[in-house]
Scaffold this active site. Structure first.
Site, PDB file in Angstrom:
ATOM      1  N   HIS A   1       0.841  -1.194   0.000  1.00 44.18           N
ATOM      2  CA  HIS A   1       0.000   0.000   0.000  1.00 44.18           C
ATOM      3  C   HIS A   1       0.880   1.250   0.000  1.00 44.18           C
ATOM      4  CE1 HIS A   1      -3.925  -1.971   1.579  1.00 44.18           C
ATOM      5  NE2 HIS A   1      -3.122  -2.917   1.099  1.00 44.18           N
TER       6      HIS A   1
ATOM      7  N   ASP B   1      -6.774 -12.167  -3.587  1.00 49.37           N
ATOM      8  CA  ASP B   1      -5.961 -10.943  -3.526  1.00 49.37           C
ATOM      9  C   ASP B   1      -5.531 -10.538  -4.932  1.00 49.37           C
ATOM     10  OD1 ASP B   1      -4.881  -8.810  -2.112  1.00 49.37           O
ATOM     11  OD2 ASP B   1      -2.971  -9.790  -1.772  1.00 49.37           O
TER      12      ASP B   1
ATOM     13  N   ALA C   1       2.955  -7.697  -4.016  1.00 46.56           N
ATOM     14  CA  ALA C   1       1.921  -6.702  -4.296  1.00 46.56           C
ATOM     15  C   ALA C   1       0.696  -7.413  -4.853  1.00 46.56           C
ATOM     16  CB  ALA C   1       2.429  -5.650  -5.269  1.00 46.56           C
TER      17      ALA C   1
END
Length: 388
Positions: A142, A273, A307
């Site tokens: 993030h 995700d 990520a």
């Protein structure tokens, strides 16, 4: 559509052997024990197929070349959902990674509008929204500049959003969002998850006592399990709380995954995700101004920080079944039943009137989708028509 036969049914109510289904339009018209009905036989080599609801993913950051925060129209959000349905996930919580307040407000409006369009198409593809941040302590991938405490203005926005969306899941860090704020969120019907945190067990327990219900992607971006410092992982497993799990073999080693599943049976909620590259052949994308590379089954920043995941939820189910030496019927509920229960939804049941968005499994793999009037392939790579 004629009958589908040669199948066992698995849904939130359990397993039913040797059944038959008839689809009319986008719904199941009849669900009955097999009694000689004529139609499409899904069995192979004398072995019946397993039919389940399409999967439900609580953590979908993007797909079809788009991140949720980059979407500009309801059609963009529905394009992400369609890319995931192509790989067997029938419903998603589109997930906004930590961003500025104005982006959060815009995305809430956008998902509400997309829900309205999905309802007209009778897909049920968007039951709600997941806000993963910005009230976090560990950035991970993030943008650190977006992380911040939760204000009264935020609480008011989230309460209004839950009322409009139906279901809202928010991931917070207990050292950033204290028990009083967690209690205020849950009082508004918001589902609170814990993640991206360095909290100790006592702080995690306080957050759970205040109303938090689960941990987001267990083990990743959180305090780990140490024999003298149990952290969030230890608190979650000890109390049997639900936990998200990214089963790609990268985020969590299969041996550790097995330990977690054995320590807390029935608590795992498989998530993908997934990021913008899902359903595409793209080798890179941009996240908060930083390039993310897709290589060797990983999505990572230039410094190697993970990520998101290069994973479909179907692949997650197949992976876990293989790592546990278990049948799909034991694992698939982690991908359709457990997510619904975490959000307080009714267990998905394949009964007359249910949406005809189903998965067909044989030999430990998803081999087809039933989508209304058609039996379609399950895409495990690039979806035709999406970016290369």
């Amino acid at each position: 559509m004629s009958w589908l036969t040669g199948l066992d049914l698995l849904d939130g109510a359990g397993l039913r052997r040797n059944m038959a289904l008839r689809v009319a339009g986008d719904r199941l018209a009849e669900v009955a024990a097999f009694d000689g009905q004529k139609g499409t036989d899904l069995s192979e080599g004398g072995a019946r197929a397993l039919v389940t609801p399409g999967l439900f993913d609580l953590q979908v950051n993007g797909g079809a070349g788009l991140m949720l925060g980059d979407c500009r129209t309801p059609a963009d959000v529905l394009t992400i959902a369609a890319a995931h349905w192509a790989s067997g996930t029938a419903a998603i919580l589109p997930t906004l990674i930590s961003d500025r307040p104005e982006v959060t407000a815009r995305v809430i409006d956008l998902v509400v509008a997309a829900q309205a369009q999905a309802e007209t198409q009778a897909t049920g593809a968007l039951p709600g929204l997941h806000l993963e941040g910005p009230h976090l302590a560990i950035a991970g991938a993030h943008d650190p500049a977006c992380l911040r405490p939760m204000t009264d203005t935020d609480l008011a926005l989230y309460a209004e959003a839950r009322a409009r969306l139906g279901r809202l899941l928010i991931t917070v860090a207990p050292e950033v969002v204290p028990p009083a704020q967690i209690a205020a969120l849950t009082a508004e019907g918001i589902t609170v998850a814990l993640g991206h945190t360095a909290c100790d067990r006592d702080l995690a327990e306080s957050a759970y006592a205040a109303g938090a219900v689960m941990a987001t992607h267990l083990f990743n971006a959180m305090s780990g399990l140490h024999h003298r410092a149990p952290g969030l992982v230890g608190a979650t497993l000890d109390r049997g709380a639900p936990f998200g799990l990214i089963a790609d073999g990268v985020h969590v080693d299969p041996a550790v995954l097995r330990v977690a599943l054995r320590a807390s049976p029935g608590a795992a909620v498989l998530v993908s995700d997934a990021m913008a590259v899902a359903g595409t052949g793209a080798e890179r994308f941009t996240l908060a101004g930083r390039e993310v590379l897709r290589r060797n089954g990983r999505l990572e920043l230039a410094d190697g920080t993970l990520a998101g995941a290069d994973l479909t939820l179907v692949q997650a189910v197949e992976n876990v079944a293989g790592w546990l030496f278990a049948g799909i019927e034991e694992v698939a509920p982690m991908g359709f039943d457990a997510p619904a229960r975490v959000l307080g939804m009714e267990a998905p049941e394949l009964a007359e009137g249910a949406a005809a968005r189903l998965l067909v499994w044989r030999g430990g793999r998803a081999v087809a989708r039933v989508d209304g009037g058609g039996v379609l392939p399950v895409m495990d790579g690039q979806v035709p028509g999406l970016p290369g």
